[in-house]
Design a protein around this motif. Structure first.
Motif, mmCIF file in Angstrom:
data_model
loop_
_atom_site.group_PDB
_atom_site.id
_atom_site.type_symbol
_atom_site.label_atom_id
_atom_site.label_comp_id
_atom_site.label_asym_id
_atom_site.label_seq_id
_atom_site.Cartn_x
_atom_site.Cartn_y
_atom_site.Cartn_z
ATOM 1 N N GLU A 50 0.832 -1.206 0.000
ATOM 2 C CA GLU A 50 0.000 0.000 0.000
ATOM 3 C C GLU A 50 0.865 1.254 0.000
ATOM 4 N N ASP A 51 0.301 2.344 -0.479
ATOM 5 C CA ASP A 51 0.968 3.638 -0.418
ATOM 6 C C ASP A 51 0.923 4.106 1.032
ATOM 7 N N LEU A 52 2.017 4.717 1.491
ATOM 8 C CA LEU A 52 2.085 5.149 2.889
ATOM 9 C C LEU A 52 2.718 6.521 3.015
ATOM 10 N N ARG A 53 2.333 7.216 4.075
ATOM 11 C CA ARG A 53 2.958 8.484 4.406
ATOM 12 C C ARG A 53 4.197 8.219 5.249
ATOM 13 N N PHE A 54 5.046 9.233 5.370
ATOM 14 C CA PHE A 54 6.325 9.105 6.068
ATOM 15 C C PHE A 54 6.150 8.571 7.485
ATOM 16 N N ASN A 55 5.270 9.182 8.263
ATOM 17 C CA ASN A 55 5.108 8.761 9.658
ATOM 18 C C ASN A 55 4.533 7.355 9.775
ATOM 19 N N VAL A 92 1.279 19.979 4.650
ATOM 20 C CA VAL A 92 1.471 19.314 3.364
ATOM 21 C C VAL A 92 1.398 17.796 3.567
ATOM 22 N N THR A 93 0.693 17.112 2.658
ATOM 23 C CA THR A 93 0.581 15.654 2.704
ATOM 24 C C THR A 93 1.535 15.061 1.669
ATOM 25 N N VAL A 94 2.420 14.175 2.140
ATOM 26 C CA VAL A 94 3.374 13.507 1.252
ATOM 27 C C VAL A 94 3.132 12.006 1.366
ATOM 28 N N THR A 95 2.891 11.385 0.223
ATOM 29 C CA THR A 95 2.641 9.949 0.185
ATOM 30 C C THR A 95 3.696 9.282 -0.685
#
Length: 106
Positions: A50-55, A92-95
């Motif tokens: 799955e795609d995930l964010r940094f945290n 900002v959202t980074v995926t």
């Protein structure tokens, strides 16, 4: 024949004409150096699902520091194995997502 080179049908320790796999500039060795790093493998395996964010990545991979995760993601992105999508929100959202090249590697 050069010592330290391998034929496609050879065994470790045999020599051939394809290039020196023990040389630092060998393309095969560079690929192994890139993907054999433990953080790279763990990141690619997670992003393969799955795609995930940094945290989210940081929470899932116990023991990785923020600095190492950031450096590894940058390297994987530079090598075309991971893509980074930025959405202009507050904050900002980074995926991060695996690319087709990265998927093929898995």
């Amino acid at each position: 024949m050069q010592e330290g080179t391998l034929k496609s049908d050879s065994h470790p320790g045999e020599t051939g004409t394809r290039g020196d796999v023990y040389a630092a500039d060998c393309p095969t060795r560079k690929l192994l150096d890139r993907i054999a790093d433990k953080w790279s493998v763990l990141i690619l395996l997670l992003l393969g699902h799955e795609d995930l964010r940094f945290n989210a990545l940081k929470r899932r991979i116990e023991g990785v520091s923020q600095k190492m995760l950031s450096q590894t993601l940058r390297s994987l992105e530079r090598d075309g194995l991971v893509s980074r999508t930025v959405v202009a929100t507050v904050p900002v959202t980074v995926t991060y997502a695996i690319t087709p090249l990265g998927q093929g590697l898995i």
